[in-house]
Scaffold this motif. Structure first.
Motif, mmCIF file in Angstrom:
data_model
loop_
_atom_site.group_PDB
_atom_site.id
_atom_site.type_symbol
_atom_site.label_atom_id
_atom_site.label_comp_id
_atom_site.label_asym_id
_atom_site.label_seq_id
_atom_site.Cartn_x
_atom_site.Cartn_y
_atom_site.Cartn_z
ATOM 1 N N VAL A 115 -67.612 67.246 -3.491
ATOM 2 C CA VAL A 115 -67.215 67.852 -2.227
ATOM 3 C C VAL A 115 -67.777 69.261 -2.091
ATOM 4 N N GLY A 116 -67.710 70.041 -3.183
ATOM 5 C CA GLY A 116 -68.215 71.414 -3.156
ATOM 6 C C GLY A 116 -69.696 71.478 -2.878
ATOM 7 N N ARG A 117 -70.464 70.592 -3.506
ATOM 8 C CA ARG A 117 -71.913 70.609 -3.316
ATOM 9 C C ARG A 117 -72.315 70.081 -1.948
ATOM 10 N N SER A 118 -71.553 69.110 -1.438
ATOM 11 C CA SER A 118 -71.875 68.524 -0.136
ATOM 12 C C SER A 118 -71.620 69.504 0.998
ATOM 13 N N GLN A 173 -77.431 61.879 -3.196
ATOM 14 C CA GLN A 173 -77.258 62.191 -1.795
ATOM 15 C C GLN A 173 -77.421 60.918 -0.971
ATOM 16 N N ASP A 174 -76.546 60.762 0.029
ATOM 17 C CA ASP A 174 -76.604 59.607 0.903
ATOM 18 C C ASP A 174 -76.400 60.095 2.317
ATOM 19 N N ASP A 175 -77.477 60.368 3.013
ATOM 20 C CA ASP A 175 -77.385 60.964 4.336
ATOM 21 C C ASP A 175 -77.466 59.938 5.459
ATOM 22 N N GLY A 182 -70.073 66.363 4.047
ATOM 23 C CA GLY A 182 -70.506 67.574 4.732
ATOM 24 C C GLY A 182 -71.170 67.353 6.065
ATOM 25 N N ARG A 183 -71.132 66.133 6.591
ATOM 26 C CA ARG A 183 -71.709 65.883 7.912
ATOM 27 C C ARG A 183 -70.762 66.326 9.022
ATOM 28 N N LEU A 184 -69.465 66.365 8.705
ATOM 29 C CA LEU A 184 -68.466 66.916 9.615
ATOM 30 C C LEU A 184 -67.834 68.107 8.896
ATOM 31 N N LEU A 185 -68.141 69.302 9.344
ATOM 32 C CA LEU A 185 -67.750 70.512 8.637
ATOM 33 C C LEU A 185 -66.334 70.956 8.990
ATOM 34 N N ALA A 211 -64.022 59.730 6.812
ATOM 35 C CA ALA A 211 -63.717 60.444 5.566
ATOM 36 C C ALA A 211 -65.003 60.721 4.795
ATOM 37 N N ASP A 212 -65.893 59.732 4.743
ATOM 38 C CA ASP A 212 -67.169 59.933 4.061
ATOM 39 C C ASP A 212 -67.985 61.031 4.743
ATOM 40 N N ASP A 213 -67.971 61.051 6.080
ATOM 41 C CA ASP A 213 -68.706 62.086 6.818
ATOM 42 C C ASP A 213 -68.156 63.469 6.498
ATOM 43 N N ILE A 214 -66.838 63.569 6.370
ATOM 44 C CA ILE A 214 -66.215 64.855 6.063
ATOM 45 C C ILE A 214 -66.545 65.291 4.640
ATOM 46 N N LEU A 215 -66.372 64.370 3.701
ATOM 47 C CA LEU A 215 -66.602 64.723 2.302
ATOM 48 C C LEU A 215 -68.081 64.931 1.991
#
Length: 238
Positions: A233-236, A13-15, A43-46, A37-41
């Motif tokens: 992606v699924g877990r994030s 995890q890299d938050d 899960g920071r941008l839903l 893209a990183d934020d989306i993948l």
């Protein structure tokens, strides 16, 4: 395509959100695209979230122009959609859709590997082996960013080695579409070394001129990449 991590793999995890580095490779818009893209993948941008141009410009300390350009790049990869009266919205990618995309990518790349094994010149084979060796050093060092860049060069060398311009253009276009998802795989612990080992099977087959072995090795590699990307992606986003 499974959504479970393989044996011995765990999710890193890299938050943290790093400040925008204006000296990064590529254009400012590309750097913004990578961050978003990183934020989306991650899960920071839903899915369904509207991206505000002015807010993002303020967040990254840039004008709105590169933000608009970054939106276009994201739309080209399918991570966002431009909707009338709603602006730019984060897209929802289903596991089934992602599996279909990687299935096509696997067939195209595998065909490139088969032709590369048959058609690469001696110089091209030496170059591929050199790229593979450099990637090995990066994998051992755990340098995800540098390995990701080298990974792109490695696969591009195989596309070019197929000596079929249309196939090369097609492979590059599909790879660009999947680029954010392929990048996500390297967030899975242990994935760098496994990726290199998978490449090793491909390189050995190409250097021996074994088109069928190269085809199956690269197809298996892309399938594994798809599994790892979908898992992350699924877990994030779960």
């Amino acid at each position: 395509m499974t959504l479970q991590a393989g044996p011995g793999l765990r999710l890193e995890q890299d938050d943290t959100t790093e400040p925008l580095d204006r000296q990064s490779r590529g254009t400012l818009a590309e750097t913004l695209r990578r961050h978003l893209a990183d934020d989306i993948l991650d899960g920071r941008l839903l899915p369904g979230v509207r991206l505000d141009e002015q807010e993002l410009a303020a967040r990254f300390g840039v004008s709105r122009t590169p933000v608009r350009e970054a939106f276009k790049l994201l739309a080209a990869t399918g991570l966002v959609q431009v909707r009338p009266n709603k602006g730019v919205v984060v897209t929802s990618i289903t596991p089934e859709r992602l599996a279909q995309m990687f299935e096509v990518m696997g067939e195209i790349e595998a065909a490139c590997a088969r032709f590369a094994a048959q058609r690469m010149t001696a110089e091209e084979r030496q170059r591929l082996a050199a790229l593979h060796a450099e990637a090995g050093a990066l994998a051992r060092a755990g340098d995800r960013e540098a390995y990701d860049a080298m990974n792109t060069r490695f696969h591009s060398a195989i596309y070019a080695g197929a000596h079929n311009d249309y196939m090369q253009e097609t492979a590059q276009a599909i790879r660009q579409r999947l680029r954010p998802f392929r990048r996500a795989q390297f967030r899975v612990s242990g994935r760098l070394s496994l990726s290199w080992l998978e490449h090793d099977s491909v390189v050995r087959a190409i250097l021996h001129g074994d088109g069928e072995a190269a085809y199956h090795a690269l197809r298996l590699h892309v399938t594994t990449v798809g599994d790892a990307s979908a898992d992350y992606v699924g877990r994030s986003s779960g």
